[in-house]
Design a protein around this motif. Sequence first.
Motif, PDB file in Angstrom:
ATOM      1  N   LEU A  12      44.547  31.346  35.111  1.00  0.00           N
ATOM      2  CA  LEU A  12      43.922  32.407  35.097  1.00  0.00           C
ATOM      3  C   LEU A  12      42.414  32.148  35.532  1.00  0.00           C
ATOM      4  O   LEU A  12      41.930  31.334  35.843  1.00  0.00           O
ATOM      5  CB  LEU A  12      44.295  32.433  33.722  1.00  0.00           C
ATOM      6  N   VAL A  13      42.377  33.236  36.019  1.00  0.00           N
ATOM      7  CA  VAL A  13      40.700  32.986  36.512  1.00  0.00           C
ATOM      8  C   VAL A  13      39.863  34.234  35.116  1.00  0.00           C
ATOM      9  O   VAL A  13      40.044  35.140  35.189  1.00  0.00           O
ATOM     10  CB  VAL A  13      39.793  33.324  37.987  1.00  0.00           C
ATOM     11  N   GLN A  14      38.705  33.558  34.877  1.00  0.00           N
ATOM     12  CA  GLN A  14      38.147  34.559  33.682  1.00  0.00           C
ATOM     13  C   GLN A  14      35.810  34.458  34.490  1.00  0.00           C
ATOM     14  O   GLN A  14      35.914  33.287  34.675  1.00  0.00           O
ATOM     15  CB  GLN A  14      38.044  33.818  32.535  1.00  0.00           C
ATOM     16  N   LEU A  52      42.352  23.725  45.977  1.00  0.00           N
ATOM     17  CA  LEU A  52      41.658  23.491  47.545  1.00  0.00           C
ATOM     18  C   LEU A  52      41.087  24.117  48.385  1.00  0.00           C
ATOM     19  O   LEU A  52      40.293  23.527  48.677  1.00  0.00           O
ATOM     20  CB  LEU A  52      42.933  23.047  48.364  1.00  0.00           C
ATOM     21  N   GLY A  53      40.905  25.535  48.099  1.00  0.00           N
ATOM     22  CA  GLY A  53      39.342  26.230  48.615  1.00  0.00           C
ATOM     23  C   GLY A  53      40.069  27.500  47.221  1.00  0.00           C
ATOM     24  O   GLY A  53      40.892  28.358  46.474  1.00  0.00           O
ATOM     25  N   ARG A  54      39.532  28.804  48.456  1.00  0.00           N
ATOM     26  CA  ARG A  54      38.703  29.957  47.993  1.00  0.00           C
ATOM     27  C   ARG A  54      38.974  30.832  48.874  1.00  0.00           C
ATOM     28  O   ARG A  54      38.279  30.282  49.776  1.00  0.00           O
ATOM     29  CB  ARG A  54      37.595  30.088  47.057  1.00  0.00           C
ATOM     30  N   LYS A  55      38.688  32.084  48.142  1.00  0.00           N
ATOM     31  CA  LYS A  55      38.838  33.675  49.595  1.00  0.00           C
ATOM     32  C   LYS A  55      38.343  34.555  48.547  1.00  0.00           C
ATOM     33  O   LYS A  55      39.196  34.700  47.125  1.00  0.00           O
ATOM     34  CB  LYS A  55      40.460  34.170  49.566  1.00  0.00           C
ATOM     35  N   TRP A  56      37.404  35.254  48.808  1.00  0.00           N
ATOM     36  CA  TRP A  56      36.371  36.397  48.129  1.00  0.00           C
ATOM     37  C   TRP A  56      36.355  37.226  49.201  1.00  0.00           C
ATOM     38  O   TRP A  56      35.941  37.166  49.908  1.00  0.00           O
ATOM     39  CB  TRP A  56      34.760  35.760  47.594  1.00  0.00           C
ATOM     40  N   ILE A  57      36.182  38.744  48.647  1.00  0.00           N
ATOM     41  CA  ILE A  57      35.989  39.785  49.124  1.00  0.00           C
ATOM     42  C   ILE A  57      35.252  40.535  47.936  1.00  0.00           C
ATOM     43  O   ILE A  57      35.335  41.030  47.427  1.00  0.00           O
ATOM     44  CB  ILE A  57      37.657  40.219  49.477  1.00  0.00           C
ATOM     45  N   ILE A  58      34.579  40.847  49.156  1.00  0.00           N
ATOM     46  CA  ILE A  58      32.621  41.091  48.548  1.00  0.00           C
ATOM     47  C   ILE A  58      33.026  42.689  49.080  1.00  0.00           C
ATOM     48  O   ILE A  58      32.660  42.774  49.987  1.00  0.00           O
ATOM     49  CB  ILE A  58      32.026  40.262  48.828  1.00  0.00           C
ATOM     50  N   ARG A 101      36.212  40.343  44.203  1.00  0.00           N
ATOM     51  CA  ARG A 101      37.195  40.143  44.150  1.00  0.00           C
ATOM     52  C   ARG A 101      38.094  38.912  44.958  1.00  0.00           C
ATOM     53  O   ARG A 101      37.061  38.769  45.624  1.00  0.00           O
ATOM     54  CB  ARG A 101      38.431  41.061  44.252  1.00  0.00           C
ATOM     55  N   GLY A 102      39.319  37.983  45.050  1.00  0.00           N
ATOM     56  CA  GLY A 102      39.153  37.048  45.382  1.00  0.00           C
ATOM     57  C   GLY A 102      40.687  36.054  44.778  1.00  0.00           C
ATOM     58  O   GLY A 102      41.366  36.480  43.944  1.00  0.00           O
ATOM     59  N   ILE A 118      41.413  36.511  41.796  1.00  0.00           N
ATOM     60  CA  ILE A 118      40.370  36.132  41.064  1.00  0.00           C
ATOM     61  C   ILE A 118      40.038  37.812  40.323  1.00  0.00           C
ATOM     62  O   ILE A 118      39.335  38.970  41.494  1.00  0.00           O
ATOM     63  CB  ILE A 118      38.433  35.854  41.274  1.00  0.00           C
ATOM     64  N   PRO A 119      39.815  38.220  39.095  1.00  0.00           N
ATOM     65  CA  PRO A 119      39.675  39.524  38.469  1.00  0.00           C
ATOM     66  C   PRO A 119      38.009  40.377  39.129  1.00  0.00           C
ATOM     67  O   PRO A 119      37.326  39.371  38.993  1.00  0.00           O
ATOM     68  CB  PRO A 119      39.950  39.573  37.329  1.00  0.00           C
ATOM     69  N   GLU A 120      38.587  41.759  39.819  1.00  0.00           N
ATOM     70  CA  GLU A 120      37.679  41.907  40.515  1.00  0.00           C
ATOM     71  C   GLU A 120      36.546  42.052  39.049  1.00  0.00           C
ATOM     72  O   GLU A 120      36.671  42.505  38.166  1.00  0.00           O
ATOM     73  CB  GLU A 120      38.402  43.378  41.050  1.00  0.00           C
ATOM     74  N   PHE A 121      34.901  42.306  39.934  1.00  0.00           N
ATOM     75  CA  PHE A 121      34.334  42.395  38.806  1.00  0.00           C
ATOM     76  C   PHE A 121      32.933  43.012  39.466  1.00  0.00           C
ATOM     77  O   PHE A 121      33.080  42.922  40.581  1.00  0.00           O
ATOM     78  CB  PHE A 121      33.417  41.289  37.936  1.00  0.00           C
ATOM     79  N   GLU A 122      32.195  44.018  38.919  1.00  0.00           N
ATOM     80  CA  GLU A 122      31.229  44.967  39.651  1.00  0.00           C
ATOM     81  C   GLU A 122      29.872  43.905  39.492  1.00  0.00           C
ATOM     82  O   GLU A 122      29.580  42.779  37.933  1.00  0.00           O
ATOM     83  CB  GLU A 122      31.066  45.811  39.143  1.00  0.00           C
ATOM     84  N   MET A 123      29.100  43.464  40.756  1.00  0.00           N
ATOM     85  CA  MET A 123      28.022  43.270  40.245  1.00  0.00           C
ATOM     86  C   MET A 123      26.693  45.005  40.358  1.00  0.00           C
ATOM     87  O   MET A 123      27.089  44.830  41.885  1.00  0.00           O
ATOM     88  CB  MET A 123      27.822  42.181  42.097  1.00  0.00           C
ATOM     89  N   ARG A 124      26.068  44.299  39.618  1.00  0.00           N
ATOM     90  CA  ARG A 124      25.033  45.490  39.597  1.00  0.00           C
ATOM     91  C   ARG A 124      23.897  45.715  39.236  1.00  0.00           C
ATOM     92  O   ARG A 124      23.768  44.633  38.769  1.00  0.00           O
ATOM     93  CB  ARG A 124      25.279  46.854  38.271  1.00  0.00           C
TER      94      ARG A 124
END
Length: 128
Positions: A12-14, A52-58, A101-102, A118-124
Motif C-alpha cells: 500500500l501507498v499512503q 525497483l522503480g516508479r511511474k508518475w502521471i501528472i 497518480r502512479g 499510488i493513490p491519486e492526489f490533488e496538488m492545489r
Amino acid sequence: MPNSSQQLPGLLVQLDDLRYQYGGPGVPARTPHVFIYFLTITNLSDRAVHLLGRKWIIQEEGGETIVVEGDKIVGEEPKLLPGEHFSYNSFHVGSCSATARGSFHGVDQFGEKIHCLIPEFEMRIPGE
C-alpha cells in the motif's frame, strides 16, 4: 503473460503530507509552484518485496500530461519484509495546479513482477 506485473494485495501507498511553496532558490520563474509530497509504502502482504522503480502521471490543469518513469525511488531500491515500510519525500515543480497518480514496481521474494498503485492526489495552489 509471464512478463506482466501483478498488483500485490497488501502493498500500500499512503500520502502522509503535501506542502506548497511558491518559488525559492533554483525554482524557474515559469514554473514557480513547488508541491512537496511525503509518502509511505507499507508491505502488509505475506511476502518480501524489492521495489525497483516508479511511474508518475501528472495531469496539469491546463491539460498537459507529464509522465515520469525511472529506476529507483529517490535513489533507493527498498527491500521490505512483511510488516515493514519505507517513507520518503520528493517534489513536483509546475506552472499550475495538478493531479498526480502512479505506481511503484519491483519483484517479490519469488522473482515475480509486482506493482502497487499510488493513490491519486490533488496538488492545489492555495487560494485557487
